[in-house]
Scaffold this motif. Sequence first.
Motif, mmCIF file in Angstrom:
data_model
loop_
_atom_site.group_PDB
_atom_site.id
_atom_site.type_symbol
_atom_site.label_atom_id
_atom_site.label_comp_id
_atom_site.label_asym_id
_atom_site.label_seq_id
_atom_site.Cartn_x
_atom_site.Cartn_y
_atom_site.Cartn_z
ATOM 1 N N THR A 61 2.915 19.700 -9.741
ATOM 2 C CA THR A 61 3.237 18.166 -9.324
ATOM 3 C C THR A 61 3.516 17.984 -8.044
ATOM 4 N N ILE A 62 2.965 16.896 -7.315
ATOM 5 C CA ILE A 62 3.454 16.643 -6.007
ATOM 6 C C ILE A 62 4.149 15.422 -6.074
ATOM 7 N N PRO A 63 5.398 15.312 -5.552
ATOM 8 C CA PRO A 63 6.136 14.049 -5.382
ATOM 9 C C PRO A 63 5.269 13.067 -4.738
ATOM 10 N N GLU A 64 5.518 11.882 -5.198
ATOM 11 C CA GLU A 64 4.601 10.704 -5.066
ATOM 12 C C GLU A 64 5.350 9.662 -4.398
ATOM 13 N N SER A 65 5.299 9.011 -3.276
ATOM 14 C CA SER A 65 5.968 7.878 -2.929
ATOM 15 C C SER A 65 5.617 6.911 -3.439
ATOM 16 N N LEU A 66 4.390 6.570 -3.915
ATOM 17 C CA LEU A 66 4.152 5.281 -4.685
ATOM 18 C C LEU A 66 4.150 5.469 -6.311
ATOM 19 N N PRO A 67 4.850 4.692 -6.814
ATOM 20 C CA PRO A 67 4.935 4.563 -8.395
ATOM 21 C C PRO A 67 3.868 3.890 -8.963
ATOM 22 N N GLU A 68 3.303 3.958 -10.158
ATOM 23 C CA GLU A 68 2.308 3.547 -10.762
ATOM 24 C C GLU A 68 2.196 2.024 -10.598
ATOM 25 N N SER A 69 3.475 1.372 -10.811
ATOM 26 C CA SER A 69 3.466 0.071 -10.688
ATOM 27 C C SER A 69 2.834 -0.686 -9.386
ATOM 28 N N GLU A 70 2.865 0.252 -8.463
ATOM 29 C CA GLU A 70 2.355 -0.273 -7.098
ATOM 30 C C GLU A 70 0.723 -0.624 -7.264
ATOM 31 N N PHE A 71 0.083 0.425 -8.188
ATOM 32 C CA PHE A 71 -1.365 -0.025 -8.529
ATOM 33 C C PHE A 71 -1.683 -1.297 -8.644
ATOM 34 N N GLU A 72 -0.856 -2.075 -9.602
ATOM 35 C CA GLU A 72 -0.982 -3.481 -9.906
ATOM 36 C C GLU A 72 -0.920 -4.449 -8.794
ATOM 37 N N ARG A 73 0.270 -4.085 -8.279
ATOM 38 C CA ARG A 73 0.893 -4.808 -6.940
ATOM 39 C C ARG A 73 -0.205 -4.977 -5.934
ATOM 40 N N LEU A 74 -0.721 -3.605 -5.355
ATOM 41 C CA LEU A 74 -1.596 -3.618 -4.187
ATOM 42 C C LEU A 74 -3.015 -3.564 -4.580
ATOM 43 N N GLY A 75 -3.504 -3.519 -5.648
ATOM 44 C CA GLY A 75 -4.852 -3.288 -5.962
ATOM 45 C C GLY A 75 -5.449 -2.161 -5.558
ATOM 46 N N ALA A 76 -6.514 -1.839 -6.379
ATOM 47 C CA ALA A 76 -6.962 -0.237 -6.210
ATOM 48 C C ALA A 76 -7.318 0.399 -4.757
ATOM 49 N N PHE A 77 -7.733 -0.155 -3.847
ATOM 50 C CA PHE A 77 -8.245 0.346 -2.574
ATOM 51 C C PHE A 77 -7.017 0.284 -1.771
ATOM 52 N N ASP A 78 -6.312 -0.647 -1.680
ATOM 53 C CA ASP A 78 -4.863 -0.489 -0.849
ATOM 54 C C ASP A 78 -4.012 0.544 -1.444
ATOM 55 N N PHE A 79 -4.143 0.709 -2.830
ATOM 56 C CA PHE A 79 -3.305 1.823 -3.639
ATOM 57 C C PHE A 79 -3.565 3.163 -3.143
ATOM 58 N N ILE A 80 -5.079 3.325 -3.045
ATOM 59 C CA ILE A 80 -5.704 4.516 -2.648
ATOM 60 C C ILE A 80 -5.567 4.842 -0.976
ATOM 61 N N LEU A 81 -5.559 3.591 -0.329
ATOM 62 C CA LEU A 81 -5.151 3.909 1.404
ATOM 63 C C LEU A 81 -3.924 4.509 1.501
ATOM 64 N N GLU A 82 -2.569 3.707 0.687
ATOM 65 C CA GLU A 82 -1.420 3.958 0.626
ATOM 66 C C GLU A 82 -1.232 5.623 0.165
ATOM 67 N N THR A 83 -1.684 5.934 -0.969
ATOM 68 C CA THR A 83 -1.602 7.125 -1.348
ATOM 69 C C THR A 83 -1.845 8.350 -0.738
ATOM 70 N N ASN A 84 -2.875 7.886 0.174
ATOM 71 C CA ASN A 84 -3.887 8.826 1.251
ATOM 72 C C ASN A 84 -2.548 9.118 2.604
ATOM 73 N N LYS A 85 -2.021 7.801 2.589
ATOM 74 C CA LYS A 85 -1.199 8.001 3.987
ATOM 75 C C LYS A 85 0.302 8.834 3.405
ATOM 76 N N THR A 86 0.690 8.405 2.165
ATOM 77 C CA THR A 86 1.855 8.906 2.121
ATOM 78 C C THR A 86 1.806 10.316 1.176
ATOM 79 N N SER A 87 0.710 10.906 0.814
ATOM 80 C CA SER A 87 0.502 12.142 0.098
ATOM 81 C C SER A 87 0.458 13.494 1.143
ATOM 82 N N GLU A 88 -0.114 13.008 2.519
ATOM 83 C CA GLU A 88 -0.353 14.235 3.334
ATOM 84 C C GLU A 88 0.905 15.353 3.478
#
Length: 451
Positions: A61-88
């Motif tokens: 498991t890699i620690p994620e800066s984005l909690p699941e609740s952010e999916f609802e707030r950001l919408g699918a593609f902003d969530f994916i963009l953020e995940t890509n930025k924060t997971s590197e």
Amino acid sequence: MEKKGKKRIVLVPVPAQGHITPMMQLGKALYLKGFSITVVEGQCNRVSSPSQHFPGFQFVTIPESLPESEFERLGAFDFILETNKTSEASFKNCLRQLLRQQGNDIACIIYDEFMYFCGTVATELKLPNVILCTQSATNQAARCIFSKLNLEKFLVDMEDPELQDKVVESLYPIRNKDLLPYGLGPFEPLLEFRREAINKRTASAVIFNTSRCLESSSMSWLQQELGIPVYPLGPLHITASAPGSSLAEDDMSCIEWLNKKKPRSVIYVSVGTVTQMESKEVLEIAWGLCNSNQPFLWVFRPGSILGFDGIDSLPEEVSKMVSERGYIVKRAPQIEVLGHPAVGGFWSHCGWNSTLESIVEGVPMICRPFTSEQKINATYLESVWRIGIQLEGEVLRGAVERAVNRLIVDDEGAEMRERALGLREKLKASVRCGGSSYSELEELVKHLKIE
Ligand code: UDP
């Protein structure tokens, strides 16, 4: 303990059911070919009881800066963009640790095309990487074509009904208007995601969960366009089934209910794990299903109706009628349901996994797509494979009733079933020794060993 000398494949799925399932199936197929498998997951939506269902796999498991609740707030593609930025950074640390602990045994990183941060990290650490596309090849081809358009001009063209309906050269029967993304939230984050995914691509090959017999022209087109090897290995759930990749528990009681129904009499209704429907449409579907007088098994996923909790919050008259005439579950064992002799048709949103699963069981479909990707699948189901009836525009109860009867009762439905059974045989042959998907898997294994 892993056998010494085994090469390791690191898999990075998207934390969503429709993406995790094919990735785990691919992992299983490669494990059976002698690779060690490490699955890198985020904190949210992890595969439940992995050690029970995937003995021999390592889960990290890699620690994620984005909690699941952010999916609802950001919408699918902003969530994916953020995940890509924060997971590197955390992914890079994770790989370094794996390399240190286990020796330099990583043959390749295989990542979902949505997790393009993996491409950047793999290049930095000089590790080979390959992409898995969990959607149809035709959808991928449509996206490639769309990404090269002059968007401003295209949007003006799309005001002309004749140009909207013009078939895209090399992608028959997909029309210009089918290229326009819809149903996936705001346009801009989606386009940014697509740009990033292309710009950061360093992969040496792309794997598709499809078979040449389903999408031969799209596969040939992609082969030329991408300029790297493409491997259509699907349907992955029959190449290597991977029970246990479910993120939620299946309600098995529906099988008992199906056991009491006549052969091919039941319509199975499910819109997958993400789609949300307007309550108005749900009510029309409910009335149409009941008026058709055919038994139905309906998956009412919590949260699948906008503004409603579930079946009980529909108007009392409707929820009573639906519960009496049909059988309701929150989640069904879909492959088992589709393979049950009582099931005669599948009302589906046409997600790619559902599409493949239905074809493999020889079940014709009523197609009600909600996004552009699903629309492309629905167009293929209706016009290329001719095993589906597509419902477009506003869905009213009369149209629902007619579609169910066409599929379950009329000769037209029987003909579609015949064609679906024909495709099923072709797909099964493609994963058997000597078949196209079987041979593509052999080729992929060679590619991974050479790298
Ligand atoms: N699924 C299931 N039971 C359900 C609903 C969905 O097993 O009640 C599974 C289904 O078999 C498929 C996946 O969830 O493998 C849904 O993937 P698909 O690509 O069809 O749609 P998505 O959920 O990604 O929109």
